[in-house]
Design a protein around this motif. Structure first.
Motif, PDB file in Angstrom:
ATOM      1  N   ASP A 134     -17.445  44.183 -86.789  1.00 40.05           N
ATOM      2  CA  ASP A 134     -18.849  44.359 -86.991  1.00 40.05           C
ATOM      3  C   ASP A 134     -19.553  43.020 -86.143  1.00 40.05           C
ATOM      4  OD1 ASP A 134     -21.494  44.943 -88.662  1.00 40.05           O
ATOM      5  OD2 ASP A 134     -20.899  42.804 -89.094  1.00 40.05           O
ATOM      6  N   SER A 181     -24.786  45.548 -85.621  1.00 36.92           N
ATOM      7  CA  SER A 181     -25.438  45.922 -86.721  1.00 36.92           C
ATOM      8  C   SER A 181     -26.708  45.303 -86.902  1.00 36.92           C
ATOM      9  CB  SER A 181     -24.525  45.910 -88.125  1.00 36.92           C
ATOM     10  OG  SER A 181     -24.198  44.572 -88.407  1.00 36.92           O
ATOM     11  N   SER A 207     -22.556  52.396 -82.711  1.00 37.07           N
ATOM     12  CA  SER A 207     -23.977  51.531 -82.750  1.00 37.07           C
ATOM     13  C   SER A 207     -24.588  51.778 -84.121  1.00 37.07           C
ATOM     14  CB  SER A 207     -24.942  51.969 -81.696  1.00 37.07           C
ATOM     15  OG  SER A 207     -26.317  51.414 -82.034  1.00 37.07           O
ATOM     16  N   TYR A 208     -24.875  50.712 -84.749  1.00 37.50           N
ATOM     17  CA  TYR A 208     -25.919  51.149 -86.150  1.00 37.50           C
ATOM     18  C   TYR A 208     -27.126  51.331 -85.411  1.00 37.50           C
ATOM     19  CZ  TYR A 208     -22.593  48.359 -89.192  1.00 37.50           C
ATOM     20  OH  TYR A 208     -21.351  48.183 -89.963  1.00 37.50           O
ATOM     21  N   LYS A 211     -30.684  52.015 -88.766  1.00 37.44           N
ATOM     22  CA  LYS A 211     -30.189  50.993 -89.786  1.00 37.44           C
ATOM     23  C   LYS A 211     -31.610  50.958 -90.456  1.00 37.44           C
ATOM     24  CE  LYS A 211     -28.130  46.785 -91.257  1.00 37.44           C
ATOM     25  NZ  LYS A 211     -27.126  45.445 -90.841  1.00 37.44           N
ATOM     26  N   GLN A 237     -35.114  45.868 -88.844  1.00 35.07           N
ATOM     27  CA  GLN A 237     -34.608  47.097 -89.397  1.00 35.07           C
ATOM     28  C   GLN A 237     -35.644  48.084 -89.706  1.00 35.07           C
ATOM     29  OE1 GLN A 237     -32.183  45.779 -92.780  1.00 35.07           O
ATOM     30  NE2 GLN A 237     -30.604  44.531 -91.712  1.00 35.07           N
ATOM     31  N   MET A 262     -24.498  55.539 -85.487  1.00 35.04           N
ATOM     32  CA  MET A 262     -24.462  55.301 -87.106  1.00 35.04           C
ATOM     33  C   MET A 262     -25.867  55.551 -87.696  1.00 35.04           C
ATOM     34  SD  MET A 262     -22.969  52.262 -89.456  1.00 35.04           S
ATOM     35  CE  MET A 262     -21.682  52.058 -88.423  1.00 35.04           C
ATOM     36  N   LYS A 264     -27.290  54.240 -91.534  1.00 34.15           N
ATOM     37  CA  LYS A 264     -27.135  53.580 -92.754  1.00 34.15           C
ATOM     38  C   LYS A 264     -28.440  53.212 -93.250  1.00 34.15           C
ATOM     39  CE  LYS A 264     -25.178  48.905 -93.594  1.00 34.15           C
ATOM     40  NZ  LYS A 264     -24.705  47.683 -93.165  1.00 34.15           N
ATOM     41  N   TYR A 287     -22.779  54.983 -93.014  1.00 31.27           N
ATOM     42  CA  TYR A 287     -22.256  54.074 -93.856  1.00 31.27           C
ATOM     43  C   TYR A 287     -22.576  54.163 -95.309  1.00 31.27           C
ATOM     44  CZ  TYR A 287     -20.264  49.057 -94.404  1.00 31.27           C
ATOM     45  OH  TYR A 287     -19.621  48.206 -94.935  1.00 31.27           O
TER      46      TYR A 287
END
Length: 342
Positions: A134, A181, A207-208, A211, A237, A262, A264, A287
């Protein structure tokens, strides 16, 4: 049509015609039949298990808001990694608490920090286990934000240089996948450039990309000691109300070189997962975050739900929505339950 019996059903003023020879229930009548026609199959190989490493030796301390999850010293993290691999789970994601913090989070790229030592030790002991590193700075900075501060503003481009250092340090320790992240713009391109320059062309980036600034992260911030000391993370975010913006973030990260995308959190954003799955051909990860986990554990502890059934149903919903990879604290229990059902 001859030989076919039709029956009318009256629902108020609506007449519904159905054919008695068409019975979907035939496909549900036994466990064997249900298994044979099942559209979505959950497996231990879908999972990534997150672990939290801390300074010291022989440390195993349960995280109060995340039952059955622990702060582990490197030696105990290695022992846990053996159990994870034996269950057929292919990967772990390593988070950590550092020995020291400063304004820019320099312990995040210190090769003697618990994360780097754990990555190296796990890879040496369980080489078949994939390791995800991470890449973020929140748990390493004194202020708890995910980058370099200018006043109360996280400076995007100065942060990119710090993230490059973290990514390279984790790759040097043995990480197979780097997972940024932080949600800084341009981070995937910056990390890809740094990895390639240091000879890590075969280290992947997960890759996040999507998010959200979510309330579901609360227990994780206890686990990682990463709560911001002021304000929140909404300036970088994503807004939970936005879905179209998610596809823009995905497109940018794909163009910059992300190998896996990703979303999340997972459970409250399954509509976004489906949109991302339909939009790209890359592997999609989700996630299943700490708040989602903690709610299930709390309800199960009170006897309000069947934990096994709820967990497997929830994880299956993520797979059905389009996830190829599920990062979840339920991974070890779910792997055992799936084994029992074989």
């Amino acid at each position: 049509m001859a030989g076919i019996c039709q029956t009318s059903m009256y629902l108020g003023d609506v007449v519904v015609m159905y054919n008695q020879k068409l019975r979907p229930r035939r496909m549900r009548i036994t466990p064997a039949m249900r298994a044979m026609v099942r559209e979505t199959t959950l497996s231990a190989k879908d999972f990534v298990y997150p672990i939290f490493v801390v300074p010291g030796e022989h440390v195993k301390e349960e995280i109060p808001s995340m039952p059955n999850c622990y702060h582990l010293s490197v030696d105990n993290a290695v022992e846990l990694a053996k159990e994870i691999a034996a269950l057929g789970i292919p990967a772990v994601e390593v988070f950590g608490l550092p020995e020291y913090k400063d304004a820019d989070g320099s312990s995040a790229w210190d090769p003697t920090s618990p994360v780097q030592r754990a990555i190296k030790a796990i890879k040496a002991t369980v080489p078949e286990l994939m390791i995800v590193g991470d890449v973020c700075l929140c748990q390493y900075t004194t202020h708890g934000h995910c980058g370099h501060l200018e006043g109360h503003y996280v400076d995007n481009d100065k942060t990119l240089k710090l993230l490059q250092k973290v990514a390279v340090s984790q790759a040097e320790a043995g990480a197979d996948i780097i997972a940024p992240s932080d949600m800084m713009d341009g981070r995937v391109a910056a990390i890809r450039e740094a990895l390639d320059e240091h000879g890590f062309q075969n280290v992947s980036i997960m890759s996040y990309a999507v998010k959200y600034a979510s309330g579901y992260y609360g227990p994780f911030r206890d686990a990682a000691d990463s709560a911001p000391q002021f304000g929140d993370r909404r300036q970088y975010q994503m807004d939970p109300a936005n879905a179209r913006e998610a596809l823009k973030e995905v497109d940018l990260d794909v163009m910059e070189g992300a190998d896996i995308i990703m979303v999340k959190p997972a459970l409250a954003y399954l509509d976004v997962v489906r949109q991302v799955r339909d939009h790209i051909h890359h592997p999609v990860a989700v996630y299943n975050v700490s708040g989602e986990y903690a709610m299930v554990k709390a309800a199960a502890a009170n006897g309000w739900i069947d934990e096994k059934r709820i967990v497997l149903e929830t994880l299956t919903s993520m797979k059905r929505a389009g996830a190829d990879i599920i990062i979840t604290y339920h991974a070890m229990d779910a792997a055992r339950w799936l084994k029992e059902e074989e």
